[in-house]
Design a protein around this motif. Sequence first.
Motif, mmCIF file in Angstrom:
data_model
loop_
_atom_site.group_PDB
_atom_site.id
_atom_site.type_symbol
_atom_site.label_atom_id
_atom_site.label_comp_id
_atom_site.label_asym_id
_atom_site.label_seq_id
_atom_site.Cartn_x
_atom_site.Cartn_y
_atom_site.Cartn_z
ATOM 1 N N ASN A 34 0.833 -1.201 0.000
ATOM 2 C CA ASN A 34 0.000 0.000 0.000
ATOM 3 C C ASN A 34 0.868 1.251 0.000
ATOM 4 O OD1 ASN A 34 -2.473 -1.321 -0.050
ATOM 5 N ND2 ASN A 34 -2.596 -1.449 2.175
ATOM 6 N N GLU A 35 1.984 1.200 0.719
ATOM 7 C CA GLU A 35 2.917 2.324 0.718
ATOM 8 C C GLU A 35 3.452 2.570 -0.685
ATOM 9 O OE1 GLU A 35 7.314 3.529 2.519
ATOM 10 O OE2 GLU A 35 6.218 1.849 3.398
ATOM 11 N N LEU A 36 3.844 1.506 -1.370
ATOM 12 C CA LEU A 36 4.344 1.644 -2.741
ATOM 13 C C LEU A 36 3.274 2.255 -3.635
ATOM 14 C CD1 LEU A 36 6.279 1.166 -5.095
ATOM 15 C CD2 LEU A 36 5.540 -1.230 -5.137
ATOM 16 N N GLY A 37 2.034 1.786 -3.487
ATOM 17 C CA GLY A 37 0.953 2.326 -4.305
ATOM 18 C C GLY A 37 0.731 3.805 -4.073
ATOM 19 N N VAL A 38 0.769 4.224 -2.825
ATOM 20 C CA VAL A 38 0.581 5.643 -2.504
ATOM 21 C C VAL A 38 1.743 6.474 -3.042
ATOM 22 C CG1 VAL A 38 0.518 7.302 -0.602
ATOM 23 C CG2 VAL A 38 -0.909 5.249 -0.516
ATOM 24 N N THR A 155 14.363 5.313 -7.573
ATOM 25 C CA THR A 155 14.136 5.973 -6.288
ATOM 26 C C THR A 155 13.284 5.101 -5.372
ATOM 27 O OG1 THR A 155 14.310 8.165 -7.277
ATOM 28 C CG2 THR A 155 13.169 8.010 -5.166
ATOM 29 N N LEU A 156 12.235 4.498 -5.924
ATOM 30 C CA LEU A 156 11.359 3.667 -5.109
ATOM 31 C C LEU A 156 12.011 2.321 -4.781
ATOM 32 C CD1 LEU A 156 7.882 4.421 -6.707
ATOM 33 C CD2 LEU A 156 8.892 5.338 -4.619
ATOM 34 N N ALA A 157 12.815 1.794 -5.693
ATOM 35 C CA ALA A 157 13.487 0.522 -5.431
ATOM 36 C C ALA A 157 14.436 0.625 -4.247
ATOM 37 C CB ALA A 157 14.244 0.061 -6.675
ATOM 38 N N GLU A 158 14.966 1.818 -4.010
ATOM 39 C CA GLU A 158 15.887 2.010 -2.883
ATOM 40 C C GLU A 158 15.190 1.851 -1.532
ATOM 41 O OE1 GLU A 158 17.552 5.840 -3.412
ATOM 42 O OE2 GLU A 158 18.837 5.267 -5.100
ATOM 43 N N ARG A 159 13.869 1.982 -1.510
ATOM 44 C CA ARG A 159 13.127 1.921 -0.254
ATOM 45 C C ARG A 159 12.825 0.492 0.186
ATOM 46 N NH1 ARG A 159 10.818 7.022 1.059
ATOM 47 N NH2 ARG A 159 9.191 6.028 2.312
ATOM 48 N N SER A 160 12.818 -0.454 -0.755
ATOM 49 C CA SER A 160 12.569 -1.861 -0.412
ATOM 50 C C SER A 160 13.069 -2.755 -1.534
ATOM 51 C CB SER A 160 11.082 -2.113 -0.174
ATOM 52 O OG SER A 160 10.827 -3.492 0.013
ATOM 53 N N LEU A 161 13.851 -3.765 -1.183
ATOM 54 C CA LEU A 161 14.350 -4.709 -2.178
ATOM 55 C C LEU A 161 13.224 -5.526 -2.790
ATOM 56 C CD1 LEU A 161 17.540 -6.015 -0.315
ATOM 57 C CD2 LEU A 161 17.441 -4.372 -2.200
ATOM 58 N N LEU A 162 12.137 -5.733 -2.026
ATOM 59 C CA LEU A 162 11.029 -6.553 -2.505
ATOM 60 C C LEU A 162 10.171 -5.820 -3.529
ATOM 61 C CD1 LEU A 162 9.842 -8.216 0.836
ATOM 62 C CD2 LEU A 162 11.271 -9.218 -0.957
#
Length: 312
Positions: A34-38, A155-162
Motif C-alpha cells: 500500500n505504501e508503494l501504491g501511494v 528511487t522507489l526501489a531504494e526503499r525496499s528490495l522486494l
Amino acid sequence: MRSKVLQEVYSCQIEPKESGLAQREFDYHIGRLNELGVLQVALLPRMVEVARQVMSDGKKKYFATDDERNPNMQFTHNEFLRRMAGNVELGSLVGKWGGCWNTNEDILREAFIDFRQQQVYIDYVGLENPTFGQDKDMAIMLFRYLVNREAVTATLAERSLLWEDDYSQIAQYNFMMLKTLTEEAFDENMPWPLMYDKRNETEVEAMEFARTLLRQTLAMRDESDALVCRFLQGWEIERVATMDILLINMAVAEFTSCPSIPEKVTIDEYIELAKEFSTERSRLFINGILDKIVAELRSQGKINKSGRGLSE
C-alpha cells in the motif's frame, strides 16, 4: 497473494523462523505494498507543484522566451489533479509515506520538462476549457509516463528490495484504479482505494487465504518433501531446484487446507508461478509431480473437494 506467500516461504528457507514471526513479516510486507501504491500516485499532485515552480523559474530568466514569460498554465488547473490534492485520505497517506518526492524534486523537474515536450501534453494544453474526462485522461497518461521513468523506479526501489518484483503489478493496479474515478464520486471525502484494503471484504478473505497458506506450508514442509521424494524417479530431492520444492510445498498445503479451491485451479496457479519464478522446465516437472501427489492425497482421504474444475 500466492506470489507474496512464496516470497515469505523462500525467506524462511534462507533464514528459518517460527511460523508466528513469518506471518507477522508477511503482514508487514503486504502493508508496504500500500505504501508503494501511494508513493506512485503521490507523483501526480506533486507534479502540479513542480510545474508551477518550473514555470515561475522560466519567467525569471534574463533571456526568457515568449513562452517562458507567458506560460500556458492549463496543466496546473487540471481538475482531476486538483481533486487528488484535495482528497483528505490520500493527503493523510501521502503525509505518512510520500515525503520522498519532496527530497527528490530534481527528478520530478526533469520529468515535467521532458513530459511537456510530449504530444499528449501539447495537445492537452491546446484544449479550450477541457472537460473533467479530458483532465482525467491527461492525468492517467502522466501517471503512465512517470512510473515508467528509470529515475522514478530507481528511487522507489531504494526503499525496499522486494518492491522490484511488485512495482509493475502495483502500477497496473493504480492505472486501472485511476480510470474508475468518476466526476460524481471523486471528492475530498472519498475513501482512497488501496491495493489491500481492510474495508474490502474480498481482500480480507484473500488475506486470510494467504495467511492460511503460509501457515500450512510451513507446518507441512516435511510431509510435502516426503511426498516429493516418493515420486522422484532417479533423482534425489537435493538435486531439485529449491523454488520447485517450495512451489510444490505450497500446492500441497493448498490441496489439503483450502477446500473451496479445486485441485485443477491450484495446479494451474503453481505452474504459472513456476514460469515466473523458476526454471524453464520447472512447469513440466511441477505439473507431473502434482498430478501424482493429488492422486496420493485423494487415496489417503486428505483431499475432500467437490465442484467444477477438479483434476481427474
